[in-house]
Design a protein around this motif. Sequence first.
Motif, PDB file in Angstrom:
ATOM      1  N   VAL A  97      -0.061  27.636  21.099  1.00 30.77           N
ATOM      2  CA  VAL A  97       0.736  28.745  20.569  1.00 30.77           C
ATOM      3  C   VAL A  97      -0.169  29.954  20.370  1.00 30.77           C
ATOM      4  O   VAL A  97      -1.268  29.828  19.826  1.00 30.77           O
ATOM      5  CB  VAL A  97       1.397  28.359  19.232  1.00 30.77           C
ATOM      6  N   MET A  98       0.275  31.092  20.866  1.00 29.58           N
ATOM      7  CA  MET A  98      -0.496  32.326  20.743  1.00 29.58           C
ATOM      8  C   MET A  98       0.007  33.107  19.532  1.00 29.58           C
ATOM      9  O   MET A  98       1.105  33.650  19.538  1.00 29.58           O
ATOM     10  CB  MET A  98      -0.335  33.165  22.012  1.00 29.58           C
ATOM     11  N   LEU A 133       1.294  28.220  27.358  1.00 25.83           N
ATOM     12  CA  LEU A 133       1.088  29.039  26.163  1.00 25.83           C
ATOM     13  C   LEU A 133       2.424  29.592  25.677  1.00 25.83           C
ATOM     14  O   LEU A 133       3.178  30.201  26.453  1.00 25.83           O
ATOM     15  CB  LEU A 133       0.125  30.177  26.492  1.00 25.83           C
ATOM     16  N   LEU A 134       2.736  29.331  24.417  1.00 26.32           N
ATOM     17  CA  LEU A 134       3.979  29.815  23.805  1.00 26.32           C
ATOM     18  C   LEU A 134       3.659  30.976  22.860  1.00 26.32           C
ATOM     19  O   LEU A 134       2.667  30.933  22.138  1.00 26.32           O
ATOM     20  CB  LEU A 134       4.651  28.688  23.017  1.00 26.32           C
ATOM     21  N   VAL A 149       7.511  33.238  26.578  1.00 25.40           N
ATOM     22  CA  VAL A 149       7.674  34.262  25.536  1.00 25.40           C
ATOM     23  C   VAL A 149       9.082  34.161  24.949  1.00 25.40           C
ATOM     24  O   VAL A 149      10.074  34.035  25.680  1.00 25.40           O
ATOM     25  CB  VAL A 149       7.443  35.673  26.111  1.00 25.40           C
ATOM     26  N   LYS A 150       9.156  34.220  23.598  1.00 25.75           N
ATOM     27  CA  LYS A 150      10.454  34.260  22.923  1.00 25.75           C
ATOM     28  C   LYS A 150      10.668  35.700  22.430  1.00 25.75           C
ATOM     29  O   LYS A 150      10.102  36.117  21.406  1.00 25.75           O
ATOM     30  CB  LYS A 150      10.499  33.294  21.756  1.00 25.75           C
ATOM     31  N   PRO A 151      11.441  36.497  23.142  1.00 25.90           N
ATOM     32  CA  PRO A 151      11.663  37.890  22.719  1.00 25.90           C
ATOM     33  C   PRO A 151      12.704  37.948  21.594  1.00 25.90           C
ATOM     34  O   PRO A 151      13.360  36.953  21.266  1.00 25.90           O
ATOM     35  CB  PRO A 151      12.186  38.550  23.989  1.00 25.90           C
ATOM     36  N   GLY A 152      12.790  39.092  21.003  1.00 27.51           N
ATOM     37  CA  GLY A 152      13.798  39.284  19.954  1.00 27.51           C
ATOM     38  C   GLY A 152      13.191  39.859  18.697  1.00 27.51           C
ATOM     39  O   GLY A 152      13.310  41.057  18.427  1.00 27.51           O
ATOM     40  N   ALA A 153      12.489  39.043  17.939  1.00 28.33           N
ATOM     41  CA  ALA A 153      11.972  39.482  16.636  1.00 28.33           C
ATOM     42  C   ALA A 153      10.909  40.547  16.789  1.00 28.33           C
ATOM     43  O   ALA A 153      10.882  41.534  16.044  1.00 28.33           O
ATOM     44  CB  ALA A 153      11.446  38.284  15.861  1.00 28.33           C
TER      45      ALA A 153
END
Length: 564
Positions: A79-80, A95-96, A126-130
């Motif tokens: 996790v980055m 890599l998350l 990549v989890k976009p949004g926040a």
Amino acid sequence: MSFFVFLVRVIRVMESRTDLWTRRAGETHNVPPRLRLASTGTLTYGLPVSEVLGVSTLAEAKLMAGEAGLGRIVQRLNVMEVPDVLAWVKPNELLLTTGYPLRNRPAALGHLVAGLNERGVAALAVKPGAYLDELPAEMLAQADRLGFPLIQLPEDVGFDDILNQVLTDILNRQAAILARTEEVHRALVQIVLAGGGLQEVCDELAVLLEGAVLALDDDERLLSAAGTRRDLDELQDWLEAHNDHGLHGDRVVVPIAAGGLDQGVIAAYCPGGTLSETEVGILERAATVAALVLTKQQAVAAVESKYRADFLRDVLAGRAGDDDRVVAHCAGFGWDLDRPVVVLVASLDLDEDDDDGAKSAQERLAAAWTAAVRRRDRTAAVASFAHEVVAVLGLPPGGEVHDLVGGMVREVKTVEGLVFTTGISRPAEDPSALPDAYDQAGKAVRVGRQLHGPGEIAPFDSLGVYRLLSLVENTEELHAFVRETLGDLATDVDPEAADLRRTLQVLLETNLNVAETARRLHFHYNTLRYRIGKLERMLGPFTEDPHLQLNLNLALQVLRMRGI
């Protein structure tokens, strides 16, 4: 337990497991998905990115860029959450990130992709949004250029779910592979323990892989093969054009190594399908078993070779018993001594101070001579002694030994590039005559080397008086004899002396026939008569004294011998 504590524990467990399986793995390229084969032959286990995207927690994930890299192998997850993550990433990691470390620097994401790619990271999710509304166009373009998979994660999936599921899939896959290869390994070892050899191992592999299997030694000579003739020919042709280890779709080459030395390779061909981790793992285990088989065979062969050499040495020394016992005992080795034979001795011409080089050269000479003799006479006796190779060869039809030996000598020199002198005995009609024949071949080597230098073939019958001269151990006495008999003609300091010595030699060879000597030397008859007069003034009346002729002849023969 907090999320980050759980995360750290999971990552540590995963890294310890994968490090165990990939400790010796190296970087390879152009390898199909699902695995890589390191240069050492050790498999690097893991899941390709394409299969990672198939797990349930990533069902809604989208591949945004880098489709060409879907075959990259995922072995770890991380996790980055720090900006300087490049110092901490490892090869084959997925890599998350939420983008939080770069929330204020979206332009840096393009450089991040390049840095992760250089360090061998498998993919970035990549989890976009926040913290990051969308992935920058530059980042997507860079990922496509590099073939670096860039994944957009669903907003409703937690990192802990991804870590747990992907890690579980990797571990389950690897556990299944290890269980299967371990089962096969036990089966192959059982074959060896039951007395089977490399052929039985290859037969079992061909059944397991449903294809063709070849085992080659380090000189690319065939040791054993299994499979259909068509598949074997296909694999053989491919191996002749490719000499690199590793996986190549439906073909794989795995090295056989034992004691830090390459013993050869095992190659497999599975028509109609790409090899999987399990199948390549099976081949790796088989290579280990093959190394055991080859090591055992070499140990047994070394003992048998020593026993054969010891018995042949006793035969040639005359202490092996009567003829019937010798013939019967040799028949057990596959040797036929109940026939007319000749003894050959091949002795290396090497620097006496090079002990290490001499040992290696002796082994190569023995192997090459054995192969050359076996191709011509399968029942000949061949053995390597301390400083020579000895062969007891059947007398060929017509008794023309020199041409036969000449062919073998040329073959050995071509293959190994060694320089050696070969002696040939007179024919021996029965085993009781072998000690004398061995002595004759040994003398032929020593005298032939003195007469002609290294690398010659010396039949005993061609030695003539040199056999007697070679028995004189006091070489100073021979030097004194030459000086007393030839006087000023004994050296080459004066060119005229060497010319006169040549005239004397031809005169003696023609039995003092002046006309024949003049013809051979292209002299006028009167010129030769003048030279004869000059020689007699220097040496005495040799044209009238047969004893002086004999002494002069002997002195000239001694001069022809080297090393005195």
